[in-house]
Design an enzyme around this catalytic site. Sequence first.
Site, PDB file in Angstrom:
ATOM      1  CG  ASP A  64      -1.875   1.118   1.292  1.00  0.00           C
ATOM      2  OD1 ASP A  64      -2.316   1.579   0.224  1.00  0.00           O
ATOM      3  OD2 ASP A  64      -2.186   1.578   2.402  1.00  0.00           O
ATOM      4  CG  ASP A  66      -1.903   7.304   1.297  1.00  0.00           C
ATOM      5  OD1 ASP A  66      -0.913   7.885   0.827  1.00  0.00           O
ATOM      6  OD2 ASP A  66      -3.050   7.407   0.832  1.00  0.00           O
TER       7      ASP A  66
END
Length: 500
Positions: A64, A66
Amino acid sequence: MEKGYETAVGGDNSSRFSHMGSSDGGQQPCVWSSPQGGCKIDIRKQIFCNRSLNMKSILAVGFDMDYTLAQYKPETFESLAYDGTIRKLVYDLGYPRELLDWSFDWTYMVRGLVLDKKRGNILKMDRHKYVKVAYHGFKELSKEDKVGTYGNTLIRDSFDEPDYALIDTLFSLAEAYLFAQLVDFKDKNLEKIPKGADYSVMYKDVRAAVDLCHRDGTLKQMVAKDPKRYINEDTTIVPMLKMLRDSGRATFLVTNSAKPSFFHEGNRANLFEVDHESGMLLNTDNGSPMAQVGSSSPRLSLKGVKACRVFQGGSVGHLHKLLSIESSSQVLYVGDHIYGDILRSKKVLGWRTMLVVPELEREVELLWELRDTRKQLRKLRNERDLIEDKIHHLKWSLKFEDTSADEKQKLSSEYNALESERDRVRITHQDAQRECHKMFHKIWGQLMKTGYQNSRFAHQVERFACLYTSQVSNLSLYSPDKYYRPSEDYMPHEFDIIPL
């Protein structure tokens, strides 16, 4: 890319990530594959294992963005989101202008809390969903109110949507804090809140304002102007990605708000390739280049080229085809969001999972510092149990045994002395436990515990994350072929028998 879903599949070079690992005064990161690697790992940087995972069986590692590859500074980034949310509440949703004077304490909220939308309460509970800490706005609920509202075991609540909201990402801390502020404000200034806005409506308004802040590009523009102000620099990310690539694994980045639909096998969304130079979307046949309109050949010729490829849209099925993945268990996915990243990739896809928990670094450091205190707490608890057992035995003797008056007087005196001793130990134990609780967080205590039970957050980590660690770059400290094995589970009957 806001309207779609972006996937980046890495080639042998990791140039797409080079901006995230800039030089640190010329000092080379000490990764496992370097001559200085393979040393004992600081406990704050260790990877902890819930389920056995042999990295030799992993063909691709996904990330991922963030709070995983990009580690935001909550004191600046979340304050930016908070300020933007306040402005939208005032200027778009009709809340009073005095909200513009409010400020954000980024240290107040923690992950794992649950918001009771209807009642305006913020809760922390254990793994059995028993509420252990509860606040109405910023006012602590009394034990009587807490038990009266949440303690009826005959009507146990699931504490899930739509009546509750889970604070399970670091992005959620600002909205939780703002919700508590609005609850207090409404209780004191009912006439100033927009008509019909009860606690649930206020939460809905906060969520809408937060989403708008993330969608309208304001946050991204501010971060792009001054990345160092909002993102922690981590010089070990690029060497980590290179090490994974050199070990034969593919690497990929999956990010954006459409992630839930992307993770569904039945998703039929079209998959487009992004032209690196122009940013244009190019048609593909499930990832294979297709000729564009008016052209007899594909725009991109990728034969023999192993550069990073970027796609928008599509589904996990497309990703598996691009990576030549035959079994979902051959993928390790690393993210920070239990529900958005870990639960779906684990339960829906069968991917192996690693959860990033930045708060863990300070948590384990405090656990180490407080290890003697925690041993003392355990001794006090055992002492309290022993005294109570003696009291129960004396009470039984006084009630049922045929004893003389002198003997009863003696037993009564002993009983009273034991009760005094029990009260002393109980108060000492409770005070020490309270102080230990505050060392982790003045309000919510230890992230992974509520009293002696694992917290609901810890329970979710244990259920859904194969591995968990404080930073994604901790992967760089371990062999890419490491066999991760969990520690031994202990049942209560084993705890005092087997030395820890």
